[in-house]
Design an enzyme around this catalytic site. Structure first.
Site, mmCIF file in Angstrom:
data_model
loop_
_atom_site.group_PDB
_atom_site.id
_atom_site.type_symbol
_atom_site.label_atom_id
_atom_site.label_comp_id
_atom_site.label_asym_id
_atom_site.label_seq_id
_atom_site.Cartn_x
_atom_site.Cartn_y
_atom_site.Cartn_z
ATOM 1 N N ARG A 106 0.824 -1.208 0.000
ATOM 2 C CA ARG A 106 0.000 0.000 0.000
ATOM 3 C C ARG A 106 0.860 1.260 0.000
ATOM 4 O O ARG A 106 0.580 2.213 -0.725
ATOM 5 C CB ARG A 106 -0.918 -0.012 1.230
ATOM 6 C CG ARG A 106 -2.043 0.993 1.172
ATOM 7 C CD ARG A 106 -3.022 0.767 2.311
ATOM 8 N NE ARG A 106 -2.435 1.057 3.601
ATOM 9 C CZ ARG A 106 -2.410 2.266 4.168
ATOM 10 N NH1 ARG A 106 -2.963 3.290 3.567
ATOM 11 N NH2 ARG A 106 -1.845 2.436 5.335
ATOM 12 N N TYR A 145 8.047 -22.995 13.811
ATOM 13 C CA TYR A 145 9.008 -21.943 13.449
ATOM 14 C C TYR A 145 9.481 -22.128 12.006
ATOM 15 O O TYR A 145 9.370 -21.222 11.184
ATOM 16 C CB TYR A 145 10.184 -22.020 14.418
ATOM 17 C CG TYR A 145 11.231 -20.939 14.240
ATOM 18 C CD1 TYR A 145 10.982 -19.628 14.645
ATOM 19 C CD2 TYR A 145 12.481 -21.232 13.689
ATOM 20 C CE1 TYR A 145 11.956 -18.633 14.507
ATOM 21 C CE2 TYR A 145 13.457 -20.251 13.557
ATOM 22 C CZ TYR A 145 13.193 -18.957 13.962
ATOM 23 O OH TYR A 145 14.155 -17.982 13.826
ATOM 24 N N LYS A 149 8.338 -19.782 8.893
ATOM 25 C CA LYS A 149 9.320 -18.959 8.176
ATOM 26 C C LYS A 149 9.354 -19.320 6.687
ATOM 27 O O LYS A 149 9.577 -18.463 5.839
ATOM 28 C CB LYS A 149 10.711 -19.133 8.789
ATOM 29 C CG LYS A 149 10.855 -18.521 10.184
ATOM 30 C CD LYS A 149 10.994 -17.009 10.125
ATOM 31 C CE LYS A 149 11.350 -16.418 11.489
ATOM 32 N NZ LYS A 149 11.499 -14.957 11.457
HETATM 33 P P1 NAD Z 1 14.062 -12.133 19.969
HETATM 34 O O1 NAD Z 1 13.122 -13.132 20.522
HETATM 35 O O2 NAD Z 1 15.016 -11.458 20.909
HETATM 36 O O3 NAD Z 1 13.282 -10.982 19.191
HETATM 37 C C1 NAD Z 1 12.030 -11.152 18.584
HETATM 38 C C2 NAD Z 1 11.192 -9.918 18.881
HETATM 39 O O4 NAD Z 1 9.903 -10.061 18.244
HETATM 40 C C3 NAD Z 1 10.903 -9.738 20.380
HETATM 41 O O5 NAD Z 1 11.103 -8.405 20.761
HETATM 42 C C4 NAD Z 1 9.434 -10.142 20.517
HETATM 43 O O6 NAD Z 1 8.792 -9.530 21.615
HETATM 44 C C5 NAD Z 1 8.892 -9.697 19.179
HETATM 45 N N1 NAD Z 1 7.654 -10.395 18.798
HETATM 46 C C6 NAD Z 1 7.397 -11.726 18.850
HETATM 47 N N2 NAD Z 1 6.153 -11.983 18.418
HETATM 48 C C7 NAD Z 1 5.621 -10.781 18.077
HETATM 49 C C8 NAD Z 1 4.351 -10.380 17.584
HETATM 50 N N3 NAD Z 1 3.378 -11.275 17.339
HETATM 51 N N4 NAD Z 1 4.132 -9.059 17.348
HETATM 52 C C9 NAD Z 1 5.093 -8.141 17.613
HETATM 53 N N5 NAD Z 1 6.304 -8.459 18.092
HETATM 54 C C10 NAD Z 1 6.562 -9.768 18.315
HETATM 55 O O7 NAD Z 1 14.864 -12.868 18.802
HETATM 56 P P2 NAD Z 1 16.029 -12.362 17.829
HETATM 57 O O8 NAD Z 1 17.156 -13.304 17.954
HETATM 58 O O9 NAD Z 1 16.271 -10.914 18.010
HETATM 59 O O10 NAD Z 1 15.363 -12.619 16.407
HETATM 60 C C11 NAD Z 1 14.864 -11.577 15.588
HETATM 61 C C12 NAD Z 1 14.427 -12.139 14.258
HETATM 62 O O11 NAD Z 1 15.551 -12.752 13.601
HETATM 63 C C13 NAD Z 1 13.341 -13.210 14.376
HETATM 64 O O12 NAD Z 1 12.429 -13.055 13.309
HETATM 65 C C14 NAD Z 1 14.130 -14.497 14.215
HETATM 66 O O13 NAD Z 1 13.326 -15.521 13.700
HETATM 67 C C15 NAD Z 1 15.225 -14.093 13.260
HETATM 68 N N6 NAD Z 1 16.404 -14.967 13.388
HETATM 69 C C16 NAD Z 1 17.216 -14.859 14.467
HETATM 70 C C17 NAD Z 1 18.298 -15.724 14.572
HETATM 71 C C18 NAD Z 1 19.273 -15.662 15.725
HETATM 72 O O14 NAD Z 1 20.149 -16.506 15.804
HETATM 73 N N7 NAD Z 1 19.209 -14.703 16.624
HETATM 74 C C19 NAD Z 1 18.538 -16.696 13.582
HETATM 75 C C20 NAD Z 1 17.662 -16.779 12.507
HETATM 76 C C21 NAD Z 1 16.601 -15.891 12.412
#
Ligand code: NAD
Ligand code: UDP
Length: 311
Positions: A106, A145, A149
């Site tokens: 949008r 998960y 994804k």
């Molecule tokens: P994290 O859990 O610290 O951060 C995720 C954030 O998303 C949190 O602040 C949480 O409160 C918020 N959140 C969760 N569900 C939500 C919702 N429904 N609405 C709004 N906010 C929501 O994890 P991270 O390690 O910072 O990961 C961040 C992103 O990177 C994620 O999407 C994760 O899948 C991806 N990722 C991380 C890693 C890693 O190793 N850290 C690896 C692969 C992918």
């Protein structure tokens, strides 16, 4: 030029580093989070900056705002947290992607998806290239998960093909660093907290499974470079550190670096826990001129210093 950038999951571990870096580069940042695994404390130091806004919102519900770019990071990332309410995890990935892609369409914003090496599942190809389709159990404990994804990636590519939305898919490999929650449950924070408290170091399985650990600053650099590419670059692109270690090696390193007296104990391996993981980052090198700069010892030392201040 100052851009207006929406970061979903911005109060989480990675999101909070990203918000800080984007603000430091002179942008206006809107951080959206429902605080499931994130915390206000991660971004408290940014509140008061007139170009920073913090909004409590759940990405499974529609959200309307004007922005130039969206980083869609919202989703619990630690197995214990994403398995706590698996249906909600799927909704966050899938409905969150639909809502954010609809918004991007949008308002004609560029949108980057925080995808994951988990789309490769327990990989049969090693190291993993972006061409590998993966080996994922669709009904296993990690499916909420992994499949969430994978579906998000399918949504992203189809919003691009069907509606010309400018998308970027980033497949993140295990990332660690300061601001991980002490109860996050992932291996690096668990081992450091256990070592600093003198508790047993819990290795799941025999510790011969491998992971490749990337320091958060390297990831943030990769994410921004990917966002800044031309519209023809959609990804997926692996962003990770190819340095591969067994979990046993990691435990020994953490014990040695903290000077801890903790003992290693072995606990059962959770089901579908991938045996090996290592990114092939040729695409990131070629397209983004990016490669990780921070080796595991340096990153661990910075992370240990952070945890010393909070545990
Ligand atoms: P994290 O859990 O610290 O951060 C995720 C954030 O998303 C949190 O602040 C949480 O409160 C918020 N959140 C969760 N569900 C939500 C919702 N429904 N609405 C709004 N906010 C929501 O994890 P991270 O390690 O910072 O990961 C961040 C992103 O990177 C994620 O999407 C994760 O899948 C991806 N990722 C991380 C890693 C890693 O190793 N850290 C690896 C692969 C992918
Ligand atoms: N792990 C472990 N002890 C812990 C936490 C995790 O041995 O206290 C193992 C886990 O079984 C996996 C690896 O470390 O094999 C990485 O786990 P993490 O949850 O950090 O990430 P993921 O499995 O999603 O890559």
């Amino acid at each position: 030029m100052k851009k207006k950038i929406l970061v979903t999951g911005g109060a989480g571990f990675i999101g909070s580093h990203l918000c800080e870096r984007l603000l430091n580069e002179g942008n206006e940042v809107i951080c959206l989070d429902n605080y499931f695994t994130g915390q206000k404390a991660n971004v408290a130091h940014l509140i008061g900056n007139p170009y920073f806004e913090l909004i409590r919102h759940d990405v499974t519900m529609p959200f309307f705002i004007e922005a130039d770019e969206i980083y869609n990071m919202a989703c619990p990332a630690s197995p214990i947290h994403y398995q706590y309410n698996p249906i909600k995890t799927i909704k966050t990935s899938v409905m969150g992607a639909v809502n954010m892609l609809g918004l991007a369409k949008r308002i004609k914003a560029k949108i980057l998806q925080a995808s994951t090496s988990e789309v490769y599942g327990d990989p049969l190809e090693h190291p993993q290239t972006e061409e590998y389709w993966g080996h994922v159990n669709p009904i296993g404990l990690r499916a909420c998960y992994d499949e969430g994804k994978r579906c998000a990636e399918a949504l992203f590519i189809n919003y691009h093909r069907q509606n010309n939305v400018r998308i970027k898919i980033m497949r993140i490999f295990n990332t660690y660093g300061p601001k991980m929650h002490p109860n996050d449950g992932r291996v690096v924070s668990n081992f450091i907290v256990q070592a600093l408290k003198g508790n047993d170091i819990t290795i799941y399985g025999d510790g011969h499974q491998t992971r490749s650990f990337q320091y958060v600053d390297d990831l943030v650099e990769g994410a921004i470079r990917l966002m800044n590419t031309g519209d023809e670059i959609t990804g997926p692109i692996n962003i990770g550190n190819p340095g591969e270690f067994t979990i046993l090696e990691l435990a020994e390193k953490v014990i040695q670096m903290t000077g801890s007296k903790s003992k290693i104990v072995f606990q059962p391996l959770p089901s579908d826990d991938p045996m090996q993981r290592q990114p092939n980052i040729s695409k990131a090198k070629e397209i983004l001129h990016w490669e990780p700069k921070i080796a595991l010892d340096e990153g661990l030392s910075r992370t240990i210093d952070f945890f010393k201040t909070i545990v």
